[in-house]
Scaffold this active site. Structure first.
Site, PDB file in Angstrom:
ATOM      1  N   CYS A  86       0.835  -1.198   0.000  1.00  0.00           N
ATOM      2  CA  CYS A  86       0.000   0.000   0.000  1.00  0.00           C
ATOM      3  C   CYS A  86       0.873   1.252   0.000  1.00  0.00           C
ATOM      4  CB  CYS A  86      -0.848   0.041   1.262  1.00  0.00           C
ATOM      5  SG  CYS A  86      -1.862  -1.392   1.463  1.00  0.00           S
ATOM      6  N   ARG A 102       5.534  -0.548  -6.747  1.00  0.00           N
ATOM      7  CA  ARG A 102       5.467  -1.150  -5.425  1.00  0.00           C
ATOM      8  C   ARG A 102       4.556  -2.370  -5.378  1.00  0.00           C
ATOM      9  NH1 ARG A 102       6.658   2.259  -0.670  1.00  0.00           N
ATOM     10  NH2 ARG A 102       5.383   0.696   0.326  1.00  0.00           N
ATOM     11  N   TRP A 134      -2.609  -2.985  -1.449  1.00  0.00           N
ATOM     12  CA  TRP A 134      -2.120  -4.344  -1.701  1.00  0.00           C
ATOM     13  C   TRP A 134      -2.847  -5.204  -0.678  1.00  0.00           C
ATOM     14  CZ3 TRP A 134       0.793  -8.038   1.055  1.00  0.00           C
ATOM     15  CH2 TRP A 134       1.327  -9.064   0.278  1.00  0.00           C
ATOM     16  N   ASN A 163      -2.215   2.341   5.840  1.00  0.00           N
ATOM     17  CA  ASN A 163      -1.198   1.368   5.407  1.00  0.00           C
ATOM     18  C   ASN A 163      -0.808   0.575   6.634  1.00  0.00           C
ATOM     19  OD1 ASN A 163      -1.061   2.522   2.936  1.00  0.00           O
ATOM     20  ND2 ASN A 163       1.044   3.263   3.113  1.00  0.00           N
ATOM     21  N   GLY A 164      -0.626  -0.714   6.499  1.00  0.00           N
ATOM     22  CA  GLY A 164      -0.195  -1.517   7.641  1.00  0.00           C
ATOM     23  C   GLY A 164      -1.242  -2.566   7.980  1.00  0.00           C
ATOM     24  N   GLU A 174      18.969 -17.995  -5.173  1.00  0.00           N
ATOM     25  CA  GLU A 174      18.535 -16.707  -5.711  1.00  0.00           C
ATOM     26  C   GLU A 174      18.072 -16.863  -7.165  1.00  0.00           C
ATOM     27  OE1 GLU A 174      17.656 -13.716  -5.514  1.00  0.00           O
ATOM     28  OE2 GLU A 174      18.041 -13.162  -7.592  1.00  0.00           O
ATOM     29  N   LYS A 221      14.328 -16.262  -8.731  1.00  0.00           N
ATOM     30  CA  LYS A 221      14.004 -15.326  -9.814  1.00  0.00           C
ATOM     31  C   LYS A 221      13.177 -15.995 -10.903  1.00  0.00           C
ATOM     32  CE  LYS A 221      14.951 -12.243  -8.566  1.00  0.00           C
ATOM     33  NZ  LYS A 221      15.695 -11.499  -7.575  1.00  0.00           N
ATOM     34  N   GLU A 257       9.675 -16.316  -9.458  1.00  0.00           N
ATOM     35  CA  GLU A 257       9.049 -15.007  -9.272  1.00  0.00           C
ATOM     36  C   GLU A 257       8.597 -14.398 -10.600  1.00  0.00           C
ATOM     37  OE1 GLU A 257      11.903 -12.130  -7.857  1.00  0.00           O
ATOM     38  OE2 GLU A 257      10.365 -10.972  -6.830  1.00  0.00           O
ATOM     39  N   HIS A 294      19.342 -38.901  -1.892  1.00  0.00           N
ATOM     40  CA  HIS A 294      18.545 -39.139  -0.690  1.00  0.00           C
ATOM     41  C   HIS A 294      17.049 -39.064  -0.950  1.00  0.00           C
ATOM     42  CE1 HIS A 294      22.056 -39.493   1.734  1.00  0.00           C
ATOM     43  NE2 HIS A 294      22.527 -38.382   1.218  1.00  0.00           N
ATOM     44  N   LYS A 303       6.971  -4.557  -3.864  1.00  0.00           N
ATOM     45  CA  LYS A 303       8.308  -4.169  -3.415  1.00  0.00           C
ATOM     46  C   LYS A 303       8.157  -3.479  -2.065  1.00  0.00           C
ATOM     47  CE  LYS A 303      12.613  -3.014  -5.388  1.00  0.00           C
ATOM     48  NZ  LYS A 303      13.124  -4.345  -5.700  1.00  0.00           N
TER      49      LYS A 303
HETATM   50  C1  F6R Z   1      13.020 -10.975  -4.802  1.00  0.00           C
HETATM   51  C2  F6R Z   1      12.814  -9.785  -3.975  1.00  0.00           C
HETATM   52  C3  F6R Z   1      12.416  -9.956  -2.557  1.00  0.00           C
HETATM   53  C4  F6R Z   1      13.232  -9.017  -1.639  1.00  0.00           C
HETATM   54  C5  F6R Z   1      12.729  -9.136  -0.185  1.00  0.00           C
HETATM   55  C6  F6R Z   1      13.558  -8.298   0.770  1.00  0.00           C
HETATM   56  O1  F6R Z   1      13.423 -10.650  -6.105  1.00  0.00           O
HETATM   57  O2  F6R Z   1      12.942  -8.682  -4.431  1.00  0.00           O
HETATM   58  O3  F6R Z   1      12.540 -11.273  -2.166  1.00  0.00           O
HETATM   59  O4  F6R Z   1      14.577  -9.375  -1.719  1.00  0.00           O
HETATM   60  O5  F6R Z   1      11.397  -8.710  -0.120  1.00  0.00           O
HETATM   61  O6  F6R Z   1      13.526  -6.954   0.450  1.00  0.00           O
HETATM   62  P1  F6R Z   1      14.568  -5.915   1.025  1.00  0.00           P
HETATM   63  O7  F6R Z   1      15.905  -6.288   0.505  1.00  0.00           O
HETATM   64  O8  F6R Z   1      14.090  -4.587   0.537  1.00  0.00           O
HETATM   65  O9  F6R Z   1      14.508  -6.033   2.527  1.00  0.00           O
END
Ligand code: F6R
Length: 607
Positions: free
Chosen positions: A2, A27, A78, A104-105, A481, A485, A488, A504, A602
């Site tokens: 949000c 976001r 969101w 927000n929250g 990682e 990706k 995601e 295993h 984000k």
């Molecule tokens: C994956 C991604 C998320 C962030 C996670 C932590 O591509 O972007 O998994 O890495 O939400 O975010 P930060 O680094 O902002 O604490």
């Protein structure tokens, strides 16, 4: 997540709100709305679910100059509590349609509050936020400041709240606990945002609100209160290089950010390494070495967590310091055994991730030594810890984190080298490693030129639904990682396993349609790993090897990605660009929205 943007201003109108919503679409959100009310009691509200473009097509775009102060608010939601519906979209209102709130929250005690308030008021939404509107009505005592004071005592956080009383349309009230909030003056208006990136070209300086502070805004002026006394707040200047998100000529922001990796790395190292005499020259790291530290705990989430995993591997391999890596949301609720000889390192791109922030608070309350590694200057975490290093990797806009991980790794590596130096890393070894680090940006540039190869692999592999990412030791964080990706961006299923673990149980899943991405650069466990992969090959699994350039020992594969020959400790950096581009291209083949993966946001500001 949000996001709230609000202002009290004579000028402009809806188009500005819509532009700002567009600026912050990155976001992640699932509904949006705009609202205004002015001192002549005129009132306008438009809501829409899904894209801001849906909202933009509904609103009146006339850009009129007002002569009276008007309260303008825009918000993206969101969904946390309640589905993506117009009823659940904010603002939420009291039954008498007098009080409007934006939130927000998450209000953690909303069930109890709702139960109590339901005796007097009817509810129309599934949200936790609606209780705030009903509660304001219930507590209202003709003084909005008092009402707010009593309101926030009842809420179990977290929140950033904007409150409007339609009977007093010249006033707007804001409160915050946990969720970020900044305020600034611009032209003749007062502006508020819950995202620092929103201020870009409409502010010269701004004020960051702290928890439990409230703001009352009226006719282009505002006061900040703490414990109900007006306080003078310090303002921060916007840095000259404050960046506005721009995707240049790239098709997506994610690709643009991947292409920034070489420069991001240079920036992360600049001023922290003296490349002439190959030493680390950073005051923070020197200070860190003055502490007597016998263990380290790294706390992060998502991709930042996997950067921590790589570091954990580096430390385990070489440093002789006991190191643990924790997912922040778990760390926060495990039994915490504080240790004054432990260094607690918090890693976050946004500097706002709720469980990282709360973990940091918890550790600080026990007087332990904290260190953060953050990208966003002025973020909440960036204002908290004892020691820190910024990444200087510029704004990372869209949901999937990419370039951010490279700077995190670079900074973590500098910490590692500096700490090893203090202990037993031989000077010549350190110098050799530093020399090799400096070669990385050029190696990344070369990798970016191979995009067509990664793209052609993606074309071939996009027909599969399941993937294995296989690793050994130091490559764990990188494999995890890269598989994250792929999941995601393309929503395909990917598992991540140690190649030794295969026998295993994971071998049970074996089919030629379950390709295996085996990350196995040249280093001490390469040969053993080759044997493991041969067991897969014997069972007709499809293998995409990620190997060191020219490694002729590897003779069985369906496809290969070659990564440059470097120092073996730097291997975790090198599969990132190829496998990120591979994931992006698979997602494109499948027609996914690369910059806005479904359901994700984000800057995860709620727990
Ligand atoms: C994956 C991604 C998320 C962030 C996670 C932590 O591509 O972007 O998994 O890495 O939400 O975010 P930060 O680094 O902002 O604490």
């Amino acid at each position: 997540m949000c996001w709230i943007f609000a202002y009290n201003w004579k000028g402009n109108s809806i188009p500005l709100l819509i532009d700002w919503l567009r600026n912050l679409e990155y976001r992640g959100y699932d509904s949006a709305w705009v609202f205004w009310v002015n001192t002549s009691w005129k009132f306008y509200l438009e809501k829409s679910i899904w894209k801001v473009s849906n909202l933009a097509s509904k609103v009146d775009h006339s850009n009129s100059k007002n002569t009276i102060y008007t309260n303008w608010i825009a918000h993206t939601r969101w969904a946390t509590h309640g589905k993506v519906t117009l009823e659940n979209t904010h603002p939420h209102t009291s039954n008498n349609d007098r009080f409007y709130i934006v939130h927000n929250g998450i209000i953690e005690n909303y069930v109890e509050l709702k139960e109590e308030l339901s005796k007097k008021y009817s509810f129309y939404s599934e949200t936790d936020s609606e209780v705030i509107a009903k509660l304001v009505d219930d507590l209202y005592d003709w003084d909005i400041k008092n009402t707010l004071e009593r309101l926030i005592k009842k809420l179990i956080w977290a929140y950033a709240i904007v409150l409007i009383d339609k009977e007093h349309p010249d006033t707007m009230v804001w409160a915050k606990l946990g969720s970020p909030m900044i305020v600034w003056l611009w032209k003749d208006g007062v502006f508020l945002s819950s995202d620092i990136n929103a201020i870009n070209n409409v502010a010269d300086e701004f004020t960051i609100l702290e928890d439990n502070e409230t703001v009352i805004v009226e006719n282009g002026k505002y006061n900040v209160y703490s414990l109900w006394e007006i306080i003078n707040k310090q303002t921060e200047k916007i840095a000259d290089d404050f960046e506005i998100a721009d995707k240049w000529d790239f098709e997506t922001f994610t690709e643009k950010e991947i292409h920034e990796v070489p420069n991001v790395l240079i920036n992360a190292l600049k001023g922290r390494i003296n490349f002439e005499n190959k030493t680390i020259t950073n005051e923070t790291l020197e200070e860190l070495n003055t502490y007597d530290i016998d263990s380290i705990e790294i706390i992060a989430s998502g991709s930042s967590y996997f950067a921590g995993v790589v570091w954990w591997g580096w430390f385990k391999e070489l440093a002789g310091i006991k190191t643990e890596i924790k997912i922040s949301s778990e760390f926060l609720y495990e039994k915490f055994l504080p240790s004054t000889s432990t260094l607690y390192i918090f890693i976050s791109q946004s500097g706002e991730t709720a469980d990282v922030r709360e973990s940091l608070k918890m550790v600080q309350q026990k007087w332990c030594l904290t260190f953060w590694i953050v990208n966003v200057v002025w973020s909440t975490i960036a204002r908290m810890a004892d020691m820190w290093l910024y990444s200087h990797s510029w704004i990372e806009v869209w949901v999937a984190s990419t370039k951010n991980i490279v700077w995190q790794l670079a900074v973590l590596l500098l910490i590692a080298i500096s700490m090893w130096n203090k202990r037993d890393l031989q000077n010549f070894e350190a110098k050799h490693l530093i020399e090799k680090i400096w070669e990385l940006p050029n190696l990344f540039k070369e990798q970016l030129k191979n995009k067509e190869h990664y793209k052609s692999l993606a074309k071939k592999y996009s027909k599969y639904d399941n993937f294995f990412y296989l690793w050994r030791n130091l490559m764990y964080g990188t494999a995890a990682e890269c598989s994250l990706k792929l999941k995601e961006l393309s929503y395909l299923h990917a598992e991540c396993y140690s190649t030794w673990e295969l026998k295993h149980w994971p071998l049970a899943l074996i089919t030629p349609d379950f390709p295996c991405i085996a990350i196995n650069p040249k280093w001490k466990l390469r040969d053993k790993t080759i044997s493991n992969i041969k067991e897969i090959w014997a069972r007709n699994w499809t293998i995409l090897w990620v190997i060191t350039q020219g490694d002729t020992l590897i003779d069985i594969y369906d496809d290969i990605i070659e990564i440059p020959d470097s120092h073996e400790l730097l291997n975790p950096f090198l599969p990132l660009i190829p496998l990120w581009i591979f994931s992006v291209e698979i997602a494109k083949e499948l027609g996914k929205d690369i910059d806005k993966p479904q359901n994700l946001a984000k800057s995860v500001t709620v727990e």
